[in-house]
Design a protein around this motif. Structure first.
Motif, PDB file in Angstrom:
ATOM      1  N   GLN A 180      49.643  56.120  37.668  1.00 35.36           N
ATOM      2  CA  GLN A 180      48.574  57.021  38.109  1.00 35.36           C
ATOM      3  C   GLN A 180      47.503  56.247  38.879  1.00 35.36           C
ATOM      4  OE1 GLN A 180      46.665  59.091  34.871  1.00 35.36           O
ATOM      5  NE2 GLN A 180      44.901  59.613  36.118  1.00 35.36           N
ATOM      6  N   ASP A 181      47.113  56.776  40.025  1.00 39.94           N
ATOM      7  CA  ASP A 181      46.053  56.209  40.868  1.00 39.94           C
ATOM      8  C   ASP A 181      46.334  54.793  41.357  1.00 39.94           C
ATOM      9  OD1 ASP A 181      44.581  58.567  40.498  1.00 39.94           O
ATOM     10  OD2 ASP A 181      43.590  57.767  38.710  1.00 39.94           O
ATOM     11  N   ALA A 182      47.586  54.357  41.293  1.00 40.96           N
ATOM     12  CA  ALA A 182      47.921  52.990  41.723  1.00 40.96           C
ATOM     13  C   ALA A 182      48.012  52.914  43.247  1.00 40.96           C
ATOM     14  CB  ALA A 182      49.246  52.561  41.109  1.00 40.96           C
ATOM     15  N   PRO A 183      47.619  51.778  43.821  1.00 43.22           N
ATOM     16  CA  PRO A 183      47.776  51.594  45.267  1.00 43.22           C
ATOM     17  C   PRO A 183      49.255  51.486  45.633  1.00 43.22           C
ATOM     18  CG  PRO A 183      47.037  49.562  44.240  1.00 43.22           C
ATOM     19  CD  PRO A 183      47.026  50.616  43.170  1.00 43.22           C
ATOM     20  N   LYS A 184      49.556  51.559  46.920  1.00 47.39           N
ATOM     21  CA  LYS A 184      50.950  51.511  47.383  1.00 47.39           C
ATOM     22  C   LYS A 184      51.611  50.162  47.148  1.00 47.39           C
ATOM     23  CE  LYS A 184      52.277  53.615  51.033  1.00 47.39           C
ATOM     24  NZ  LYS A 184      52.508  54.102  52.394  1.00 47.39           N
ATOM     25  N   GLY A 185      50.806  49.097  47.123  1.00 50.29           N
ATOM     26  CA  GLY A 185      51.361  47.765  46.955  1.00 50.29           C
ATOM     27  C   GLY A 185      50.274  46.755  46.679  1.00 50.29           C
ATOM     28  N   PHE A 186      50.685  45.484  46.591  1.00 49.89           N
ATOM     29  CA  PHE A 186      49.761  44.424  46.208  1.00 49.89           C
ATOM     30  C   PHE A 186      50.266  43.099  46.754  1.00 49.89           C
ATOM     31  CE2 PHE A 186      48.372  41.328  42.860  1.00 49.89           C
ATOM     32  CZ  PHE A 186      47.006  41.416  43.079  1.00 49.89           C
ATOM     33  N   ASN A 187      49.347  42.181  47.057  1.00 48.69           N
ATOM     34  CA  ASN A 187      49.671  40.843  47.536  1.00 48.69           C
ATOM     35  C   ASN A 187      49.348  39.845  46.417  1.00 48.69           C
ATOM     36  OD1 ASN A 187      50.228  38.593  49.055  1.00 48.69           O
ATOM     37  ND2 ASN A 187      48.425  38.756  50.351  1.00 48.69           N
ATOM     38  N   PRO A 188      50.329  39.475  45.584  1.00 45.24           N
ATOM     39  CA  PRO A 188      50.047  38.655  44.412  1.00 45.24           C
ATOM     40  C   PRO A 188      49.850  37.180  44.740  1.00 45.24           C
ATOM     41  CG  PRO A 188      52.378  39.029  44.564  1.00 45.24           C
ATOM     42  CD  PRO A 188      51.742  39.840  45.671  1.00 45.24           C
ATOM     43  N   SER A 189      49.055  36.529  43.897  1.00 49.74           N
ATOM     44  CA  SER A 189      48.866  35.086  43.971  1.00 49.74           C
ATOM     45  C   SER A 189      49.050  34.511  42.567  1.00 49.74           C
ATOM     46  CB  SER A 189      47.498  34.749  44.547  1.00 49.74           C
ATOM     47  OG  SER A 189      46.471  35.304  43.755  1.00 49.74           O
ATOM     48  N   VAL A 190      48.980  33.203  42.466  1.00 48.72           N
ATOM     49  CA  VAL A 190      49.178  32.523  41.180  1.00 48.72           C
ATOM     50  C   VAL A 190      48.275  33.140  40.111  1.00 48.72           C
ATOM     51  CG1 VAL A 190      48.880  30.338  39.953  1.00 48.72           C
ATOM     52  CG2 VAL A 190      49.884  30.350  42.244  1.00 48.72           C
ATOM     53  N   GLY A 191      48.887  33.493  38.982  1.00 45.33           N
ATOM     54  CA  GLY A 191      48.147  34.017  37.844  1.00 45.33           C
ATOM     55  C   GLY A 191      48.096  35.528  37.746  1.00 45.33           C
ATOM     56  N   ASP A 192      48.557  36.229  38.766  1.00 43.22           N
ATOM     57  CA  ASP A 192      48.501  37.696  38.712  1.00 43.22           C
ATOM     58  C   ASP A 192      49.530  38.259  37.743  1.00 43.22           C
ATOM     59  OD1 ASP A 192      46.376  38.421  40.435  1.00 43.22           O
ATOM     60  OD2 ASP A 192      47.626  37.934  42.169  1.00 43.22           O
ATOM     61  N   ILE A 193      49.086  39.234  36.960  1.00 41.68           N
ATOM     62  CA  ILE A 193      49.955  39.997  36.062  1.00 41.68           C
ATOM     63  C   ILE A 193      50.141  41.353  36.717  1.00 41.68           C
ATOM     64  CG2 ILE A 193      50.244  40.962  33.747  1.00 41.68           C
ATOM     65  CD1 ILE A 193      48.096  38.864  32.833  1.00 41.68           C
ATOM     66  N   THR A 194      51.392  41.752  36.928  1.00 45.12           N
ATOM     67  CA  THR A 194      51.672  42.960  37.695  1.00 45.12           C
ATOM     68  C   THR A 194      52.768  43.803  37.056  1.00 45.12           C
ATOM     69  OG1 THR A 194      53.362  41.876  39.040  1.00 45.12           O
ATOM     70  CG2 THR A 194      51.092  41.736  39.848  1.00 45.12           C
ATOM     71  N   LEU A 195      52.862  45.011  37.561  1.00 40.88           N
ATOM     72  CA  LEU A 195      53.999  45.886  37.278  1.00 40.88           C
ATOM     73  C   LEU A 195      54.702  46.125  38.605  1.00 40.88           C
ATOM     74  CD1 LEU A 195      55.636  48.011  35.591  1.00 40.88           C
ATOM     75  CD2 LEU A 195      53.954  49.682  36.392  1.00 40.88           C
ATOM     76  N   TYR A 196      56.016  45.912  38.631  1.00 43.83           N
ATOM     77  CA  TYR A 196      56.789  46.283  39.812  1.00 43.83           C
ATOM     78  C   TYR A 196      57.384  47.655  39.508  1.00 43.83           C
ATOM     79  CZ  TYR A 196      59.881  46.155  43.803  1.00 43.83           C
ATOM     80  OH  TYR A 196      60.512  46.465  44.984  1.00 43.83           O
ATOM     81  N   ALA A 197      56.680  48.686  39.976  1.00 40.05           N
ATOM     82  CA  ALA A 197      57.001  50.069  39.602  1.00 40.05           C
ATOM     83  C   ALA A 197      58.442  50.488  39.921  1.00 40.05           C
ATOM     84  CB  ALA A 197      55.999  51.022  40.241  1.00 40.05           C
TER      85      ALA A 197
END
Length: 116
Positions: free
Chosen positions: A54-71
């Motif tokens: 919900q309300d998530a952006p279309k994508g993301f540019n990750p760098s060292v240390g980022d915790i993410t979900l790959y939807a």
């Protein structure tokens, strides 16, 4: 929200952002998983259910240390190397200390819990 991450006896810390996806992840904590290495760039695992996008952006540019979900795949990814912009990648938070514990080959046992 502050997160404590235990990696095979070592402790890392992180912050989680106040987003619907991060809040949904918190409902699963504490959580112990085995994280696999992916592309010599990130450690990943698949939670037991899909997280809210919900309300998530279309994508993301990750760098060292980022915790993410790959939807698209539903996996949590913790980046220990920089990577390029990815559609479907949602930022959950950032490691604030201990990223070096993720820079090992192969699988690692990890426990995520809210810091008290």
């Amino acid at each position: 929200m502050k997160l404590k991450i235990t990696i095979e006896g070592n402790t890392a810390t992180a912050i989680l952002y106040n987003t619907p996806t991060s809040r949904d992840f918190v409902t699963m904590l504490p959580l112990t998983v085995e994280m696999d290495d992916y592309a010599n760039t990130e450690k990943i695992f698949y939670p037991s259910r899909k997280l809210s996008v919900q309300d998530a952006p279309k994508g993301f540019n990750p760098s060292v240390g980022d915790i993410t979900l790959y939807a698209p795949w539903g996996n949590i990814a913790l980046f220990y190397k920089d990577f390029g912009y990815s559609n479907g990648l949602i930022s959950l938070g950032k490691i604030t200390s201990g990223i070096e514990y993720f820079k090992v080959k192969g699988k690692i046992a990890v426990t995520f819990e809210l810091e008290q």
